[in-house]
Design an enzyme around this catalytic site. Structure first.
Site, PDB file in Angstrom:
ATOM      1  N   GLU A   1       1.825  61.193  73.994  1.00 27.69           N
ATOM      2  CA  GLU A   1       1.979  60.711  75.371  1.00 27.69           C
ATOM      3  C   GLU A   1       0.873  61.217  76.281  1.00 27.69           C
ATOM      4  OE1 GLU A   1       6.100  62.530  75.649  1.00 27.69           O
ATOM      5  OE2 GLU A   1       5.277  63.087  77.580  1.00 27.69           O
TER       6      GLU A   1
ATOM      7  N   ASN B   1      10.494  72.936  83.921  1.00 24.19           N
ATOM      8  CA  ASN B   1      11.118  71.638  83.707  1.00 24.19           C
ATOM      9  C   ASN B   1      12.234  71.821  82.703  1.00 24.19           C
ATOM     10  OD1 ASN B   1      10.571  68.903  84.545  1.00 24.19           O
ATOM     11  ND2 ASN B   1       8.425  69.377  84.137  1.00 24.19           N
TER      12      ASN B   1
ATOM     13  N   GLY C   1       0.281  69.771  72.679  1.00 27.27           N
ATOM     14  CA  GLY C   1      -0.700  70.388  71.789  1.00 27.27           C
ATOM     15  C   GLY C   1      -1.453  71.537  72.423  1.00 27.27           C
TER      16      GLY C   1
ATOM     17  N   CYS D   1      -3.685  63.143  82.268  1.00 27.50           N
ATOM     18  CA  CYS D   1      -3.298  64.304  81.461  1.00 27.50           C
ATOM     19  C   CYS D   1      -3.179  63.832  80.018  1.00 27.50           C
ATOM     20  CB  CYS D   1      -1.969  64.850  81.972  1.00 27.50           C
ATOM     21  SG  CYS D   1      -1.287  66.160  80.936  1.00 27.50           S
TER      22      CYS D   1
ATOM     23  N   SER E   1      -1.975  79.559  80.390  1.00 25.46           N
ATOM     24  CA  SER E   1      -0.518  79.561  80.543  1.00 25.46           C
ATOM     25  C   SER E   1      -0.053  81.003  80.415  1.00 25.46           C
ATOM     26  CB  SER E   1       0.118  78.682  79.470  1.00 25.46           C
ATOM     27  OG  SER E   1      -0.316  77.356  79.652  1.00 25.46           O
TER      28      SER E   1
ATOM     29  N   CYS F   1       2.885  70.529  68.163  1.00 27.62           N
ATOM     30  CA  CYS F   1       2.214  71.790  68.499  1.00 27.62           C
ATOM     31  C   CYS F   1       2.838  72.893  67.671  1.00 27.62           C
ATOM     32  CB  CYS F   1       2.415  72.089  69.990  1.00 27.62           C
ATOM     33  SG  CYS F   1       1.534  73.574  70.561  1.00 27.62           S
TER      34      CYS F   1
ATOM     35  N   CYS G   1       6.120  77.867  72.102  1.00 26.35           N
ATOM     36  CA  CYS G   1       6.595  78.403  73.390  1.00 26.35           C
ATOM     37  C   CYS G   1       8.055  77.997  73.581  1.00 26.35           C
ATOM     38  CB  CYS G   1       5.738  77.888  74.546  1.00 26.35           C
ATOM     39  SG  CYS G   1       4.017  78.390  74.403  1.00 26.35           S
TER      40      CYS G   1
ATOM     41  N   CYS H   1       6.436  67.738  79.664  1.00 27.00           N
ATOM     42  CA  CYS H   1       5.545  67.337  78.579  1.00 27.00           C
ATOM     43  C   CYS H   1       6.345  67.159  77.301  1.00 27.00           C
ATOM     44  CB  CYS H   1       4.513  68.429  78.307  1.00 27.00           C
ATOM     45  SG  CYS H   1       3.621  68.931  79.745  1.00 27.00           S
TER      46      CYS H   1
ATOM     47  N   CYS I   1       9.221  74.924  75.864  1.00 24.81           N
ATOM     48  CA  CYS I   1       8.410  73.709  75.806  1.00 24.81           C
ATOM     49  C   CYS I   1       8.980  72.688  74.826  1.00 24.81           C
ATOM     50  CB  CYS I   1       6.987  74.074  75.411  1.00 24.81           C
ATOM     51  SG  CYS I   1       5.901  72.641  75.294  1.00 24.81           S
TER      52      CYS I   1
HETATM   53  N1  SAH Z   1      -0.936  74.324  74.905  1.00 23.80           N
HETATM   54  C1  SAH Z   1      -1.542  74.327  76.210  1.00 23.80           C
HETATM   55  C2  SAH Z   1      -1.488  73.003  76.939  1.00 23.80           C
HETATM   56  C3  SAH Z   1      -0.214  72.218  76.894  1.00 23.80           C
HETATM   57  S1  SAH Z   1       1.158  72.776  77.813  1.00 23.80           S
HETATM   58  C4  SAH Z   1      -0.992  75.442  77.043  1.00 23.80           C
HETATM   59  O1  SAH Z   1      -0.102  76.139  76.594  1.00 23.80           O
HETATM   60  O2  SAH Z   1      -1.484  75.653  78.145  1.00 23.80           O
HETATM   61  C5  SAH Z   1       0.737  72.513  79.508  1.00 23.80           C
HETATM   62  C6  SAH Z   1       1.457  73.449  80.462  1.00 23.80           C
HETATM   63  O3  SAH Z   1       2.838  73.088  80.630  1.00 23.80           O
HETATM   64  C7  SAH Z   1       1.452  74.891  79.971  1.00 23.80           C
HETATM   65  O4  SAH Z   1       1.235  75.750  81.057  1.00 23.80           O
HETATM   66  C8  SAH Z   1       2.872  75.032  79.461  1.00 23.80           C
HETATM   67  O5  SAH Z   1       3.239  76.378  79.356  1.00 23.80           O
HETATM   68  C9  SAH Z   1       3.643  74.237  80.472  1.00 23.80           C
HETATM   69  N2  SAH Z   1       4.974  73.836  80.080  1.00 23.80           N
HETATM   70  C10 SAH Z   1       5.426  73.459  78.875  1.00 23.80           C
HETATM   71  N3  SAH Z   1       6.739  73.185  78.908  1.00 23.80           N
HETATM   72  C11 SAH Z   1       7.124  73.368  80.180  1.00 23.80           C
HETATM   73  C12 SAH Z   1       8.368  73.243  80.846  1.00 23.80           C
HETATM   74  N4  SAH Z   1       9.465  72.872  80.217  1.00 23.80           N
HETATM   75  N5  SAH Z   1       8.398  73.525  82.170  1.00 23.80           N
HETATM   76  C13 SAH Z   1       7.276  73.899  82.828  1.00 23.80           C
HETATM   77  N6  SAH Z   1       6.082  74.038  82.255  1.00 23.80           N
HETATM   78  C14 SAH Z   1       6.012  73.786  80.930  1.00 23.80           C
END
Ligand code: SAH
Length: 361
Positions: free
Chosen positions: A95, A293, A162, A108, A217, A115, A119, A336, A122
């Site tokens: 996406e 989120n 990713g 974006c 992050s 991935c 995390c 995301c 996520c």
């Molecule tokens: N892997 C990379 C880029 C993708 S995630 C990274 O970790 O930066 C993009 C951003 O969205 C990151 O800061 C990630 O921690 C955040 N993110 C992922 N899931 C989220 C959620 N449920 N709520 C808020 N931020 C989130």
């Protein structure tokens, strides 16, 4: 056995020129071809009307022309955000999101299908990694959205599904294509790459001396807390990560952005703000607060509005440069990876079996 096809949209202009020579064609054809691929964002060889049929026939035989297929698009009634679901040539789904800001349109993009960073909060981590995207597959997300809307895209953020630094070579190739003056020529300054903190790659990226913005992050200000949210912290500790960020600034002169997802009761206390300010004190940086989120499979919640503002004010009192991320497209699948996951879920529930959760949530 058939020779592996060259993915033509991943080639730099120099590589295309070498290919033209190899095929016994004139060198200037490379530039024409590059324009079709990266300015007109052609979806087929048939579109390339100023190239000789004989050349197009050779290309059709030797190369593959990557084009993403649009599966769906969700449009926000609130702010015009458009969330796309694309199919890659091998059928994997990814996406991408178009956001409309005052300063221009920003896309974006995803850098991997799935991935492996795991995390906890996520949605993209839930099914694990399928594979990294090629440079053409990353560029195509920008190109298809540009063609679909007919609007100019001035900014690109690599913040979708990713970990971009886990797909380093393809990422750099993508950045070269996107910023090439013979292509879309997007300014390096308008590109942001977000990472969960793969330290050796951050240093390597610093040494490339690009003018892109690096976003980290962070999500926690202590090693203990960060480890609970992000398994990558076990591998690369917070002190090393901060050292790498300073190195990035020293090498590139670019101010680093720290993303901090605020999670109620986890990292949103006054003490957390104080620790964060301490960690970043004296650094030329910017903090972006993201109310977490909510993801269906996880119990994490957003702090209420008052707490978010208090956290921001606290940081400001300590002299930290901070903004709260404006939530775009609240009315369409928010976080995301959620649109993709919903699709995968409807196709094959087995695909999102949770292999990453360490018992949190
Ligand atoms: N892997 C990379 C880029 C993708 S995630 C990274 O970790 O930066 C993009 C951003 O969205 C990151 O800061 C990630 O921690 C955040 N993110 C992922 N899931 C989220 C959620 N449920 N709520 C808020 N931020 C989130």
């Amino acid at each position: 056995m058939e020779q592996e096809r060259i993915e033509i949209r991943s080639l730099t202009l120099e590589e295309l020129t070498a290919l033209m020579e190899e095929l016994g064609e004139k060198r200037f054809r490379a530039k024409q071809l590059y324009q079709w691929l990266h300015v007109h964002r052609a979806a087929s060889y048939e579109e390339m009307t100023n190239l000789p049929k004989s050349l197009l026939a050779k290309l059709a035989e030797r190369t593959s022309l990557t084009v993403l297929r649009q599966e769906t698009v969700q449009v926000s009634g609130l702010d015009g955000t458009r969330k796309y679901l694309f199919a890659l040539p091998d059928g994997n789904l990814i996406e991408s999101v178009l956001m409309r800001y005052q300063h221009g349109n920003s896309v974006c993009i995803s850098s991997q299908a799935g991935c492996r960073m795991g995390c906890r909060f996520c949605a993209s981590a839930i099914g694990g990694l399928v594979r990294g995207l090629t440079a053409a597959e990353m560029a195509e997300q920008v190109y298809r959205i540009g063609r679909d809307t007919g609007e100019r895209i001035s900014h690109v953020v690599v913040m979708g599904t990713g970990e971009p630094l886990d797909n380093y070579d393809n990422l750099l190739r993508f950045l070269a294509l996107l910023t090439d003056e013979n292509g879309l020529h997007i300014s390096q300054r308008n590109i942001t790459v977000s990472t969960c903190g793969i330290v050796p790659r951050i240093r390597q990226l610093a040494d490339e001396r690009l003018s892109i913005t690096l976003a980290i992050s962070l999500h926690a200000a202590t090693q203990e807390k960060r480890r609970e949210l992000m398994p990558v912290a076990d591998r690369y500790g917070l002190p090393e990560l901060m050292e790498a960020c300073r190195y990035y600034f020293d090498r590139t002169g670019r101010r680093v952005t720290f993303e901090y997802s605020l999670v109620a009761g986890v990292n949103d206390s006054d003490e957390d703000a104080k620790e964060l300010a301490g960690l970043l004190s004296g650094m030329n940086c910017h903090v972006n607060l993201i109310p977490v989120n909510p993801v269906k499979e996880r119990a994490y919640r957003q702090p209420d509005r008052g707490r978010i503002l208090d956290f921001k004010n606290k940081l400001e009192k300590y002299g930290i440069n901070v903004t709260i991320r404006r939530e775009m497209g609240r009315d369409i699948d928010g976080a995301c990876g959620q649109l993709r996951k919903r699709y995968l879920g409807s196709v094959d529930p087995g695909l999102h079996e949770d292999k990453t959760d360490g018992g949190l949530g």
